[in-house]
Scaffold this active site. Structure first.
Site, PDB file in Angstrom:
ATOM      1  N   GLY A   1       0.846  -1.292   0.119  1.00 21.66           N
ATOM      2  CA  GLY A   1       0.121   0.059  -0.085  1.00 21.66           C
ATOM      3  C   GLY A   1       0.674   1.223   0.019  1.00 21.66           C
ATOM      4  O   GLY A   1       1.786   1.278   0.850  1.00 21.66           O
TER       5      GLY A   1
ATOM      6  N   ARG B   1       1.340  -5.056  -5.818  1.00 18.35           N
ATOM      7  CA  ARG B   1       1.205  -6.146  -4.928  1.00 18.35           C
ATOM      8  C   ARG B   1       1.834  -7.516  -6.096  1.00 18.35           C
ATOM      9  O   ARG B   1       1.353  -7.351  -7.374  1.00 18.35           O
ATOM     10  CB  ARG B   1       0.145  -6.503  -4.304  1.00 18.35           C
ATOM     11  CG  ARG B   1      -0.508  -5.414  -3.280  1.00 18.35           C
ATOM     12  CD  ARG B   1      -1.213  -5.791  -2.467  1.00 18.35           C
ATOM     13  NE  ARG B   1      -1.010  -5.005  -1.117  1.00 18.35           N
ATOM     14  CZ  ARG B   1      -1.890  -3.691  -1.094  1.00 18.35           C
ATOM     15  NH1 ARG B   1      -2.652  -3.372  -2.018  1.00 18.35           N
ATOM     16  NH2 ARG B   1      -1.953  -3.049   0.005  1.00 18.35           N
TER      17      ARG B   1
ATOM     18  N   ASP C   1       4.216  -4.534   6.386  1.00 18.37           N
ATOM     19  CA  ASP C   1       4.707  -5.785   6.904  1.00 18.37           C
ATOM     20  C   ASP C   1       4.834  -7.102   5.928  1.00 18.37           C
ATOM     21  O   ASP C   1       5.642  -7.728   5.980  1.00 18.37           O
ATOM     22  CB  ASP C   1       4.068  -6.256   8.404  1.00 18.37           C
ATOM     23  CG  ASP C   1       2.688  -6.557   8.086  1.00 18.37           C
ATOM     24  OD1 ASP C   1       1.768  -6.306   7.172  1.00 18.37           O
ATOM     25  OD2 ASP C   1       2.191  -7.129   8.801  1.00 18.37           O
TER      26      ASP C   1
ATOM     27  N   THR D   1       3.669   3.153   5.520  1.00 20.19           N
ATOM     28  CA  THR D   1       2.288   2.520   5.758  1.00 20.19           C
ATOM     29  C   THR D   1       1.269   3.648   6.462  1.00 20.19           C
ATOM     30  O   THR D   1       2.066   3.869   7.458  1.00 20.19           O
ATOM     31  CB  THR D   1       1.987   1.208   6.299  1.00 20.19           C
ATOM     32  OG1 THR D   1       0.753   0.881   6.300  1.00 20.19           O
ATOM     33  CG2 THR D   1       2.795   0.757   7.295  1.00 20.19           C
TER      34      THR D   1
ATOM     35  N   ASP E   1      -0.947   2.885   8.104  1.00 20.46           N
ATOM     36  CA  ASP E   1      -1.737   2.304   9.391  1.00 20.46           C
ATOM     37  C   ASP E   1      -0.728   2.046  10.492  1.00 20.46           C
ATOM     38  O   ASP E   1      -1.456   2.088  11.473  1.00 20.46           O
ATOM     39  CB  ASP E   1      -1.885   0.593   8.889  1.00 20.46           C
ATOM     40  CG  ASP E   1      -3.030   0.648   7.842  1.00 20.46           C
ATOM     41  OD1 ASP E   1      -3.859   1.248   7.610  1.00 20.46           O
ATOM     42  OD2 ASP E   1      -2.957  -0.361   7.040  1.00 20.46           O
TER      43      ASP E   1
ATOM     44  N   ASP F   1       1.110   0.163  11.955  1.00 20.77           N
ATOM     45  CA  ASP F   1       0.926  -1.068  12.668  1.00 20.77           C
ATOM     46  C   ASP F   1       2.287  -2.021  12.508  1.00 20.77           C
ATOM     47  O   ASP F   1       2.086  -2.993  12.442  1.00 20.77           O
ATOM     48  CB  ASP F   1      -0.185  -1.977  11.792  1.00 20.77           C
ATOM     49  CG  ASP F   1      -0.178  -2.188  10.482  1.00 20.77           C
ATOM     50  OD1 ASP F   1       0.889  -1.546   9.895  1.00 20.77           O
ATOM     51  OD2 ASP F   1      -0.725  -3.026   9.760  1.00 20.77           O
TER      52      ASP F   1
ATOM     53  N   ARG G   1      -7.681  -2.239   9.263  1.00 18.00           N
ATOM     54  CA  ARG G   1      -8.475  -3.726   9.287  1.00 18.00           C
ATOM     55  C   ARG G   1      -7.973  -4.375  10.578  1.00 18.00           C
ATOM     56  O   ARG G   1      -8.538  -4.886  11.082  1.00 18.00           O
ATOM     57  CB  ARG G   1      -7.969  -4.316   8.055  1.00 18.00           C
ATOM     58  CG  ARG G   1      -8.615  -3.932   6.672  1.00 18.00           C
ATOM     59  CD  ARG G   1      -9.066  -5.185   5.921  1.00 18.00           C
ATOM     60  NE  ARG G   1      -9.923  -4.717   4.721  1.00 18.00           N
ATOM     61  CZ  ARG G   1      -9.584  -3.909   3.668  1.00 18.00           C
ATOM     62  NH1 ARG G   1      -8.126  -3.882   3.580  1.00 18.00           N
ATOM     63  NH2 ARG G   1     -10.357  -3.520   2.774  1.00 18.00           N
TER      64      ARG G   1
HETATM   65  P1  ADP Z   1       2.124  -4.293   2.719  1.00 19.33           P
HETATM   66  O1  ADP Z   1       3.877  -4.215   2.494  1.00 19.33           O
HETATM   67  O2  ADP Z   1       1.568  -2.953   2.604  1.00 19.33           O
HETATM   68  O3  ADP Z   1       1.752  -4.917   3.941  1.00 19.33           O
HETATM   69  P2  ADP Z   1       1.390  -6.488   1.123  1.00 19.33           P
HETATM   70  O4  ADP Z   1       1.034  -7.447   2.369  1.00 19.33           O
HETATM   71  O5  ADP Z   1       0.360  -6.372  -0.059  1.00 19.33           O
HETATM   72  O6  ADP Z   1       1.709  -4.968   1.518  1.00 19.33           O
HETATM   73  O7  ADP Z   1       2.812  -7.122   0.687  1.00 19.33           O
HETATM   74  C1  ADP Z   1       3.272  -6.478  -0.407  1.00 19.33           C
HETATM   75  C2  ADP Z   1       4.002  -7.583  -1.441  1.00 19.33           C
HETATM   76  O8  ADP Z   1       5.074  -8.386  -0.685  1.00 19.33           O
HETATM   77  C3  ADP Z   1       3.141  -8.636  -1.780  1.00 19.33           C
HETATM   78  O9  ADP Z   1       2.548  -8.403  -3.105  1.00 19.33           O
HETATM   79  C4  ADP Z   1       4.184  -9.834  -2.123  1.00 19.33           C
HETATM   80  O10 ADP Z   1       4.921  -9.789  -3.296  1.00 19.33           O
HETATM   81  C5  ADP Z   1       5.273  -9.586  -1.038  1.00 19.33           C
HETATM   82  N1  ADP Z   1       4.999 -10.559   0.087  1.00 19.33           N
HETATM   83  C6  ADP Z   1       4.168 -10.399   1.089  1.00 19.33           C
HETATM   84  N2  ADP Z   1       4.137 -11.538   2.000  1.00 19.33           N
HETATM   85  C7  ADP Z   1       5.175 -12.155   1.380  1.00 19.33           C
HETATM   86  C8  ADP Z   1       5.764 -13.563   1.859  1.00 19.33           C
HETATM   87  N3  ADP Z   1       5.269 -14.069   2.992  1.00 19.33           N
HETATM   88  N4  ADP Z   1       6.762 -14.015   0.912  1.00 19.33           N
HETATM   89  C9  ADP Z   1       7.088 -13.470  -0.118  1.00 19.33           C
HETATM   90  N5  ADP Z   1       6.501 -12.194  -0.548  1.00 19.33           N
HETATM   91  C10 ADP Z   1       5.738 -11.700   0.238  1.00 19.33           C
END
Ligand code: ADP
Length: 329
Positions: free
Chosen positions: A16, A77, A108, A131, A133, A135, A177
């Protein structure tokens, strides 16, 4: 990694987007230039790593972005990065460019990906928390959170004007969330009557009781701030119906703030925070410290192992919840 081996750092924004990410990119790029390291920008987060979508960054590549929301490198993503093959492809692309360290600006989820990438291929990674959030464990503030708070407060101030004029009750849904930081802090800042957060189940009875009590004491309009993940089990629209059924004389409206919370000009706080974090991230890599996230604790830049930043739980400010209860009497 020996300082002399650190020649090329890649930087990306992932997950995000958040206001202030540009200021962080700018700081990373310019700190690299300052220390004579080549900086490679990766477009669209991990997707750009898998696709080899790279651009060499210079001090002038990041002109005039400190004041801009969003991210000049774009964010995404990326499903492929969740697979071993995808990450291998990404590693091969970085190796071709002789990149030997990676700075990930994101939340995260992005840090989980970075940690896995580091475990599998040994490339040094540093996280910068970006982020809205807030969090993430190991930092009292994430980049974008302060701006989002100000956006929400400004929006609620406007809603308050119309709520007052028409003697209405507004349910305002804000992002969050899993975490109620935006709801709680913006709620207190905007003078909300009640604040519903994911960390605490206030209960519908208490909400109703509180609304009735303030109505009886002469309050003709009210704002209730609701985090997306609040624990009443009802959406803002269902909450509106519930209150209408139980307080038929109250005119109730809903406002979902949505994506406006992600955009806009970053606040001064976020720009300064992002600048400090960007410098610290590059300099930590120079000191051979990989696998960490840069955070702010007691106004000082502190490193937390990425593993801890992901798994650690930062709890809601109970004192602020109490403050909110007292001042909405
Ligand atoms: P944020 O960083 O805002 O929490 P996301 O949870 O959507 O956003 O994670 C961003 C991207 O990081 C995902 O689209 C994916 O490519 C990568 N990612 C997230 N979790 C994992 C994981 N467990 N293993 C490998 N890549 C991951």
């Amino acid at each position: 990694m020996d300082k002399t081996h650190l020649k090329k750092i890649a930087v990306l924004t992932s997950g995000g987007d958040a206001p202030g990410m540009n200021a962080a990119i700018r700081a990373v790029v310019r700190t690299c230039v300052y220390h004579g390291i080549v900086c490679i920008g990766v477009r669209r987060g991990y997707k750009g790593m898998v696709d080899g979508d790279f651009v060499e960054m210079h001090a002038r590549s990041v002109n005039n972005i400190i004041n801009k929301g969003g991210t000049m490198l774009h964010s995404a993503r990326c499903k492929e990065f969740m697979t071993k093959e995808g990450r291998k492809q990404a590693f091969e692309n970085l190796s071709k460019e002789s990149v030997n360290a990676l700075i990930v600006i994101g939340g995260d989820g992005s840090f989980k990906g970075a940690l896995r990438f580091n475990a599998e291929f040994g490339i040094s990674v540093m996280g910068i928390p970006g982020t809205i959030d807030n969090d993430i464990y190991g930092t009292t503030h994430t980049i974008g959170y302060d701006t989002a708070l100000n956006t929400v407060v400004e929006a609620i101030d406007k809603i308050r004007d119309t709520a007052f004029s028409h003697d209405r009750l507004f349910f305002v849904e804000v992002m969050g969330r899993d975490a109620g930081y935006i709801a709680l802090n913006a709620g207190v800042g905007a003078g909300a009557e009640e604040i519903l957060v994911p960390e605490e189940n206030l209960g519908l009875d208490r909400l109703l009781e509180s609304l009735k009590r303030s109505r009886n004491s002469g309050k003709m309009s009210s704002i209730v701030v609701v985090a997306e993940g609040d624990k009443t089990g009802k959406s803002v629209f269902e909450l509106k119906e519930y209150v209408e059924q139980n307080m038929p004389d109250y005119d109730v409206r809903v406002s979902v703030l949505g994506h406006i919370q992600r955009g806009g000009t970053p606040s001064c706080f976020d720009r300064v925070l992002a600048s400090r974090m960007g410098v610290r991230a590059v300099e930590s890599l120079l000191e051979s410290r990989g696998g960490y996230m840069v955070g702010i604790l007691d106004d000082s830049m502190e490193l937390t192992p990425l593993e801890k930043a992901i798994k650690g739980h930062s709890s809601i400010n109970e004192d602020l919840l109490r403050v909110s209860d007292i001042i909405t009497v």
